[in-house]
Design a protein around this motif. Sequence first.
Motif, PDB file in Angstrom:
ATOM      1  N   VAL A 125       1.098  -1.346  -0.194  1.00  0.00           N
ATOM      2  CA  VAL A 125      -0.222   0.068   0.225  1.00  0.00           C
ATOM      3  C   VAL A 125       0.736   1.034   0.163  1.00  0.00           C
ATOM      4  O   VAL A 125      -0.156   2.454   0.478  1.00  0.00           O
ATOM      5  N   GLY A 126       1.634   0.865  -0.466  1.00  0.00           N
ATOM      6  CA  GLY A 126       2.887   2.149  -0.129  1.00  0.00           C
ATOM      7  C   GLY A 126       2.976   3.666  -1.415  1.00  0.00           C
ATOM      8  O   GLY A 126       2.442   2.981  -2.036  1.00  0.00           O
ATOM      9  N   MET A 127       3.485   3.747  -1.434  1.00  0.00           N
ATOM     10  CA  MET A 127       3.099   5.051  -2.637  1.00  0.00           C
ATOM     11  C   MET A 127       4.212   4.317  -3.606  1.00  0.00           C
ATOM     12  O   MET A 127       3.546   4.522  -5.068  1.00  0.00           O
ATOM     13  N   GLU A 128       5.122   4.363  -3.661  1.00  0.00           N
ATOM     14  CA  GLU A 128       5.337   3.508  -4.948  1.00  0.00           C
ATOM     15  C   GLU A 128       5.390   2.275  -5.048  1.00  0.00           C
ATOM     16  O   GLU A 128       5.276   1.502  -6.371  1.00  0.00           O
ATOM     17  N   ASN A 129       4.681   1.162  -3.751  1.00  0.00           N
ATOM     18  CA  ASN A 129       4.779  -1.001  -3.815  1.00  0.00           C
ATOM     19  C   ASN A 129       3.519  -0.847  -4.347  1.00  0.00           C
ATOM     20  O   ASN A 129       2.836  -1.859  -4.575  1.00  0.00           O
ATOM     21  N   CYS A 130       2.525   0.206  -4.113  1.00  0.00           N
ATOM     22  CA  CYS A 130       0.829  -0.080  -4.753  1.00  0.00           C
ATOM     23  C   CYS A 130       0.742   0.185  -6.155  1.00  0.00           C
ATOM     24  O   CYS A 130       0.759   1.343  -6.742  1.00  0.00           O
ATOM     25  N   GLY A 131       0.413  -1.488  -6.550  1.00  0.00           N
ATOM     26  CA  GLY A 131       0.141  -0.976  -8.082  1.00  0.00           C
ATOM     27  C   GLY A 131      -1.275  -0.443  -8.426  1.00  0.00           C
ATOM     28  O   GLY A 131      -1.835   0.534  -7.414  1.00  0.00           O
ATOM     29  N   PRO A 132      -0.971   0.171  -9.932  1.00  0.00           N
ATOM     30  CA  PRO A 132      -1.599   0.819 -10.029  1.00  0.00           C
ATOM     31  C   PRO A 132      -3.120   0.874  -9.973  1.00  0.00           C
ATOM     32  O   PRO A 132      -4.063   1.969 -10.086  1.00  0.00           O
ATOM     33  N   ARG A 138      -3.595   3.055  -2.008  1.00  0.00           N
ATOM     34  CA  ARG A 138      -2.750   3.849  -2.421  1.00  0.00           C
ATOM     35  C   ARG A 138      -2.489   4.811  -0.658  1.00  0.00           C
ATOM     36  O   ARG A 138      -1.626   5.538  -0.597  1.00  0.00           O
ATOM     37  N   ARG A 139      -3.547   5.295  -0.801  1.00  0.00           N
ATOM     38  CA  ARG A 139      -4.409   6.530   0.322  1.00  0.00           C
ATOM     39  C   ARG A 139      -3.426   6.137   1.431  1.00  0.00           C
ATOM     40  O   ARG A 139      -3.142   7.018   2.281  1.00  0.00           O
ATOM     41  N   ILE A 140      -3.424   5.233   1.564  1.00  0.00           N
ATOM     42  CA  ILE A 140      -2.744   4.641   3.418  1.00  0.00           C
ATOM     43  C   ILE A 140      -1.268   4.932   2.707  1.00  0.00           C
ATOM     44  O   ILE A 140      -0.996   5.981   3.947  1.00  0.00           O
ATOM     45  N   ALA A 391      -9.905   3.289   2.953  1.00  0.00           N
ATOM     46  CA  ALA A 391      -9.144   2.221   1.218  1.00  0.00           C
ATOM     47  C   ALA A 391      -9.655   0.514   1.111  1.00  0.00           C
ATOM     48  O   ALA A 391      -9.729   0.365   0.032  1.00  0.00           O
ATOM     49  N   GLY A 392     -10.406   0.365   1.973  1.00  0.00           N
ATOM     50  CA  GLY A 392     -11.313  -0.302   1.517  1.00  0.00           C
ATOM     51  C   GLY A 392     -11.233  -1.902   2.540  1.00  0.00           C
ATOM     52  O   GLY A 392     -11.416  -2.720   1.948  1.00  0.00           O
ATOM     53  N   ILE A 393      -9.956  -2.049   3.297  1.00  0.00           N
ATOM     54  CA  ILE A 393      -9.130  -3.104   4.206  1.00  0.00           C
ATOM     55  C   ILE A 393      -9.879  -3.289   4.897  1.00  0.00           C
ATOM     56  O   ILE A 393     -10.434  -4.780   4.810  1.00  0.00           O
TER      57      ILE A 393
END
Length: 460
Positions: A125-132, A138-140, A391-393
């Motif tokens: 969920v990181g800014m880089e490792n969260c898929g598009p 990604r907000r997390i 985030a839906g999690i």
Amino acid sequence: MNDTLSAQAVGALHTVSLRCVECATLYPAIENSALPRYRCDCGGVLDVEMNIAQPVETASISQPDGAQWRQLFDERASTPPIWSISDERMLLDQSGVWRYRELILPAPEEDIVSRPEGNTSLYPVGMENCGPGRPGHRRIGLYADLEQLFLKHEGENPTGSFKDRGMTVGVTMARIIGAQAVACASTGNTSASLASYAAQAGMRAIVFLPAGNVAAGKLAQSLAYGATTIQINGDFDEAMKLVEQVCGELGIYLLNSLNPFRIEGQKGIGFEIMQQLDWQTPDWIVLPAGNLGNISAIGKAFRQACELSLISHMPRFAAIQAAGANPFYRSFKQCFAQREQVHAQTIATAIKIGNPVSYTRARRVIEESNGVVEEVTDEEILAAKAVIDRAGIGCEPASAATLAGIRKLVAQRTIRRDERVVGVLTGNLLKDSQTGIPPYQQQTLVEANIDAVRKVLFAQ
Ligand code: F0G
């Protein structure tokens, strides 16, 4: 209880001993006295020690030990995730605890009580490792201000919390020693898990809860699974003291994390994180801390994995406490000069604990990993929970302390923005469907026609 011990169980456990974390006295895993031992004669808590043999199934392959272990565990994890209760070996391989059984407990397979548990998601969920394709997740990462962030969702276990990992081992031990009844004090998740596993094993479950301080979902579980549910007019710390006395005097098997075999099972969280990261150590593991069993367990998993060369080094650990239930934080702030106690107060009832049992075990993990302990306010917990929920999690309040703590540690530059961080979410959103959820009045009631809906959706 020991009269019923099978020769096979005694044989299997002869490599296992219990060592006092305070004075290092060693005891056999099973003694000849009528009652199991949870503490050293000096009062210290105990840690399981065992001789770990070479991985048998790959012993012929000439590779360093670590590679053999990784191969064995990867093979077991690759079996299809559908199990039949008639095939015990498949069941064990598909448990996120028993897959690593050589490092957990050498229990006879027929005694193992498993749902199976584990195999929980590790969400990038990181800014880089969260898929598009997952802008919501990604907000997390944006909230934490981290490029590489993973959330390990232990709320995806059979009863909705990480407790199932320890309970499968605890109830298995109960079966091995022939216990008829098992008990725990709990802020709600341990009791739900105990009730479920005891029901499966056909044992009586007795749970002690701090009255008025257990979320409704958790209470419902222990009642539904058929546990004798006793509300104590007192807090968790008092319930804990009482259950230790009750178990000692009435010969009931105690299944709080004071019981060292619970800790062995919870190591599965650590092994599974390593496996999901392809045996690469993250920079940080961050988790909420209450009674301090979980940090002790995950820390031990990483320590053992280093010793066996499964991984190359330890991650740093960050234990996050609620500001109103922060004895471990207070001790950390004075370099553990003194063991602190508080009268706990927080909306995150799961971690509303003032006198944690596993203090010494957890302190070791913080010290050996160059870790930190941080505190977060109830407001920070609720804000982080809203981010995870939207985030839906979703998660229960105590779990959100993880994200609140990460955000704080990144802001104060203890965690660098480019470090790889795994945060553990310990419990499911449905456990507590009141705290931090938008009020039910915010739902909109409309007439059953499209004009009414249009008005609601596009009202200025
Ligand atoms: N998160 C959740 C959801 C929990 O239920 C607990 C503990 C913790 C974190 C803290 O873990 O105690 O190992 O440091 N719950 C216990 C219970 C106390 O009774 O369910 P810990």
